[in-house]
Every structure is written in structure tokens, then in C-alpha cells.
Design a protein around this motif. Structure first.
Motif, mmCIF file in Angstrom:
data_model
loop_
_atom_site.group_PDB
_atom_site.id
_atom_site.type_symbol
_atom_site.label_atom_id
_atom_site.label_comp_id
_atom_site.label_asym_id
_atom_site.label_seq_id
_atom_site.Cartn_x
_atom_site.Cartn_y
_atom_site.Cartn_z
ATOM 1 N N ALA A 1 0.814 -1.210 0.000
ATOM 2 C CA ALA A 1 0.000 0.000 0.000
ATOM 3 C C ALA A 1 0.851 1.266 0.000
ATOM 4 N N ALA A 2 1.958 1.259 0.743
ATOM 5 C CA ALA A 2 2.809 2.446 0.805
ATOM 6 C C ALA A 2 3.396 2.782 -0.565
ATOM 7 N N ASP A 3 3.681 1.772 -1.368
ATOM 8 C CA ASP A 3 4.183 2.022 -2.725
ATOM 9 C C ASP A 3 3.147 2.765 -3.569
ATOM 10 N N ILE A 4 1.882 2.402 -3.398
ATOM 11 C CA ILE A 4 0.807 3.058 -4.145
ATOM 12 C C ILE A 4 0.678 4.513 -3.698
ATOM 13 N N LEU A 5 0.779 4.760 -2.403
ATOM 14 C CA LEU A 5 0.665 6.130 -1.898
ATOM 15 C C LEU A 5 1.814 6.994 -2.413
ATOM 16 N N LYS A 6 3.018 6.457 -2.444
ATOM 17 C CA LYS A 6 4.158 7.199 -2.974
ATOM 18 C C LYS A 6 3.946 7.507 -4.453
ATOM 19 N N MET A 7 3.444 6.533 -5.199
ATOM 20 C CA MET A 7 3.211 6.744 -6.628
ATOM 21 C C MET A 7 2.242 7.899 -6.846
ATOM 22 N N PHE A 8 1.151 7.938 -6.058
ATOM 23 C CA PHE A 8 0.181 9.006 -6.235
ATOM 24 C C PHE A 8 0.737 10.367 -5.823
ATOM 25 N N ALA A 9 1.534 10.396 -4.781
ATOM 26 C CA ALA A 9 2.143 11.662 -4.387
ATOM 27 C C ALA A 9 3.012 12.211 -5.512
ATOM 28 N N ALA A 10 3.802 11.320 -6.138
ATOM 29 C CA ALA A 10 4.648 11.749 -7.252
ATOM 30 C C ALA A 10 3.814 12.121 -8.472
ATOM 31 N N LEU A 11 2.754 11.358 -8.746
ATOM 32 C CA LEU A 11 1.900 11.633 -9.890
ATOM 33 C C LEU A 11 1.216 12.998 -9.740
ATOM 34 N N LEU B 1 2.231 15.602 -8.014
ATOM 35 C CA LEU B 1 3.227 16.656 -8.226
ATOM 36 C C LEU B 1 3.583 16.779 -9.700
ATOM 37 N N GLY B 2 3.714 15.636 -10.377
ATOM 38 C CA GLY B 2 4.037 15.665 -11.794
ATOM 39 C C GLY B 2 2.949 16.345 -12.611
ATOM 40 N N LEU B 3 1.697 16.004 -12.319
ATOM 41 C CA LEU B 3 0.583 16.640 -13.023
ATOM 42 C C LEU B 3 0.587 18.149 -12.805
ATOM 43 N N THR B 4 0.852 18.562 -11.587
ATOM 44 C CA THR B 4 0.905 19.994 -11.279
ATOM 45 C C THR B 4 2.030 20.671 -12.049
ATOM 46 N N LYS B 5 3.189 20.011 -12.098
ATOM 47 C CA LYS B 5 4.352 20.591 -12.780
ATOM 48 C C LYS B 5 4.118 20.780 -14.273
ATOM 49 N N VAL B 6 3.319 19.887 -14.896
ATOM 50 C CA VAL B 6 3.090 20.014 -16.335
ATOM 51 C C VAL B 6 1.843 20.834 -16.652
ATOM 52 N N GLY B 7 1.238 21.435 -15.619
ATOM 53 C CA GLY B 7 0.185 22.409 -15.863
ATOM 54 C C GLY B 7 -1.230 21.951 -15.652
#
Length: 389
Positions: free
Chosen positions: A349-359, A361-367
Motif C-alpha cells: 500500500a505504501a508504494d501506491i501512496l508514494k506513486m500518487f504523491a509523485a503523480l 506533483l508531476g501533473l501539477t508541474k506540467v500544468g
């Protein structure tokens, strides 16, 4: 500083557990293990026996050097040749992959297609078998890795059993991750690779064969010297393979099977993967993104997210470089239009939470306008209500 740091949330290859890494490294202790000695013979026999639980079968499981593709080609060349006709269920890139293998061999192919993201209607398969009694084998991808859709292998198996044809399942990205009962479902050959939910580095191909399939194989001259399953059948009881085995990955496979047992067995692995799938789908929906596959056909090993408002590979590149999280992209006609999120194998489960946190941030960075924490929160909520991950 972080040049070797990467969290693989891919549809394969996957993270390799330290336990399996250690089992693999033991193969390189000096002196190098002689694969013809009694020690390795016992390891190979034990690994092949342990793999039967993974395949849910009493049939022998054969371990070959190669990728999942070599397992698929092994199944095909041992059953059919240029004068034969087969049916292939095509629901994405890897269904077309099977067609490519068949056309390379020269086999006559009858296709049953479904749109990418959907699955074949078993009634169409039954109709094709009724119309074409010459069909010698039916091939179906269990989990279509390009889309994350799960074919109804159980229903397909019950239909093919009514005919003389042999039923072959491509289980490369489904084995361990989603229910597959080879014997109970009437699957005659299951072909897979080790680099998905079995948690191994790439390089192992595994093939399990039923008595019905052996009846066909024994009356067919395999055109391949290296992939001839009759040779593997002859030598397995002695702990040998016809050609040099990958000693390290055989050790790794045995440890993988032991880890699955220590984790509660194959049924527990099925439940964990299903929970990780639903955590992921909850998070995707909370971010306002579109899922390619309906809930009824969604794979427990990977989730495809429609991302065609910009080149999805640009977002993937940003996530790799800035957050050291690797997710998959689209294949074939979906290249640049999908994010394929892997949640198979050595994943919790922690791997999934990390993935979403990065996703996020990534979505925000690309606008993209996303609410930070929305995907993480939805995944957390699902886990708290369904603690099987």
C-alpha cells in the motif's frame, strides 16, 4: 546522488525483493555452481514443483531461459505448424504479438477481436470454433498488458473444452496477480515469464502443459531445436534441462515461490493484488482522470489511465527524473496517450501512496489543475476500509 534510485511502478519489470536478490547472488558464490551437479538438480526440481502452486496445476512446469515471449513461442511451435489453423483472441498490443508469432511460423490465424480496453465475448469464440472445426488451438491473453484488461479465461476454457482444440493462456502479466486455476478452468498450456508478479529479473520463461496438450505435442514435430518441450519433459525428473539453465534465476524462482507461501499462499497474493488495483483506481478517479478499462474487466496487476491531453511520455520523464518513480506508457496505437501504473509483485500500500504523491506533483508541474493529496487520500481511504493490501 540519486542516479541509481528508481521506484518501478511499471507493468514490468518490477522491483526485485532483497530475499530474491540474495538467492540469485548465492549462485555466484565461488566456486561457480555446476548445473549438472546434485545440488542444482535438487533446486531445479524443487522450483518446478513449487511453481505448480503458482499455476494451480498438477501438471509439470518447465523452466526455460528466455522472456515471456519465448514462453509464448514455445507453446505455439510445439502445437502447430504451417498447415494448421489457430484462433487468437486479440484485445490489444500483445494479442497482435501472438498473431505476429503465428504469422512468422506460417500458421493460419482466425482472429476474434475486441476494442482496446475491452475483452472478447466468449460467444464469439464459440461461434468461430463451430464454424471452423479445423482450429487446432485457441490462444488468449489473460491480462492484456497494453490496456490492463482481463479476459474471461474461465469462461473461454469452458467453451474450448467442448471442442478438440487445445486452449493456451498467455499469463505473462497475470500469473500470481489474479486468479488463474489451470486445471479447474481447463487450460491446456499456461505460458508466462518471471519478470512480472513472480518478482524476478527478466530471463525466465515458464510453461505448464496438460495431458490433452501433450497428446497434440507428441504427434507434432516441433521445428525448434531449443524450444522442443519433449526434451524438457524427458529431463525434468532428473533435475536437468536440455540446455544450459539460468542457475541464478532458478534459485530466484524457488525463493519467489517460498515468499508467496510465507505471505499466505497464492490466494492471499490474489487478494493483495486486487486491493492494490482498487486503491489505484480510487486514486485515479479522485484526480479526475479517466480509466481505460471498466471495473468488471480491470486487471489487478496494472491500471491504464487515459492521458491524451498531452504526450504522456513527457509526464513520465518528469516523474523519473525529479521523483525517481517510473510508470509505464502506452504501446502501439496508444503510445503517448496512456499512463500504465503497475501494482504487481513486490508492491504494498505504501508504494501506491508514494506513486500518487509523485503523480500529483508531476501533473501539477506540467500544468494540470489537480488537488494535491486527492489521489493519496482516496487510496488511503480505500485501504482503511479494505485492509487486504
Amino acid at each position: 546522488m540519486f542516479s541509481e534510485k528508481m521506484d518501478l511502478r511499471l507493468p514490468g519489470p518490477v522491483q526485485v525483493p532483497r530475499e530474491i536478490q540474495r538467492a540469485i547472488l548465492r549462485s555466484f558464490d565461488h566456486p561457480m555452481m555446476d548445473y549438472r551437479n546434485e545440488e542444482h538438480q535438487e533446486i531445479l526440481k524443487e522450483a518446478a514443483e513449487a511453481a505448480k502452486k503458482v499455476f494451480q496445476t498438477k501438471n509439470d512446469v518447465y523452466i526455460l531461459c528466455g522472456s515471456g515471449a519465448s514462453a509464448l513461442e514455445t507453446a505455439m511451435v510445439n502445437l502447430v505448424g504451417p498447415s494448421d489453423t489457430i484462433l487468437i483472441c486479440v484485445i490489444g498490443y500483445f494479442g497482435d504479438y501472438l498473431v505476429d508469432i503465428a504469422e512468422h511460423i506460417g500458421v493460419n490465424v482466425i482472429r476474434v477481436d475486441a476494442p482496446w480496453g475491452e475483452i472478447v465475448d466468449p460467444r464469439d469464440v464459440k461461434k468461430a470454433l463451430e464454424q471452423h472445426p479445423e482450429i487446432k488451438a485457441v490462444f488468449a491473453t489473460h491480462c492484456e498488458t497494453s490496456t490492463g484488461a482481463i479476459n474471461n479465461i474461465k469462461e473461454l476454457g469452458s467453451i474450448v473444452r467442448q471442442f478438440d482444440a487445445v486452449f493456451v493462456a498467455d499469463a505473462v502479466s497475470s500469473i500470481v496477480g489474479t486468479p488463474l486455476y489451470m486445471d479447474d478452468w481447463g487450460i491446456d498450456i499456461v505460458a508466462t515469464g518471471g519478470q512480472k508478479a513472480l518478482m524476478l529479473p527478466p530471463g525466465n520463461a515458464l510453461v505448464a502443459v496438460s495431458d490433452k496438450a501433450w497428446g497434440v505435442i507428441d504427434n507434432h514435430k516441433c521445428p525448434s531445436f531449443y524450444l522442443d518441450l519433449k526434451k524438457y519433459r524427458e529431463l525434468l525428473p532428473k533435475g536437468h534441462t536440455p540446455y544450459t539453465p539460468n542457475i541464478a534465476l532458478v534459485n530466484g524462482l524457488l525463493e519467489s515461490c517460498r515468499m508467496i507461501e510465507r505471505g499466505g499462499g497464492i490466494e492471499a497474493a490474489y487478494k493483495r493484488h486486487a486491493c492494490l488495483r482498487d486503491m489505484t483506481r480510487s486514486g485515479v478517479r479522485a484526480l479526475g482522470l479517466e480509466l481505460l478499462v471498466d471495473d468488471s474487466a480491470a486487471s489487478p496487476t496494472l491500471t491504464s489511465v487515459v492521458f491524451d491531453r498531452m504526450d504522456s511520455d513527457s509526464l513520465r520523464k518528469l516523474m523519473r527524473e525529479q521523483f525517481h518513480v517510473a510508470v509505464g506508457g502506452g504501446l502501439g496505437k496508444q503510445k503517448g496517450k496512456l499512463l500504465r501504473l503497475g501494482h504487481m509483485g513486490y508492491t504494498d500500500a505504501a508504494d501506491i501512496l508514494k506513486m500518487f504523491a509523485a503523480l500529483e506533483l508531476g501533473l501539477t508541474k506540467v500544468g494540470f489543475n489537480v488537488q494535491l493529496g486527492a489521489g493519496v487520500s482516496a487510496a488511503q481511504k480505500y485501504w482503511l476500509e479494505n485492509p487486504y493490501c
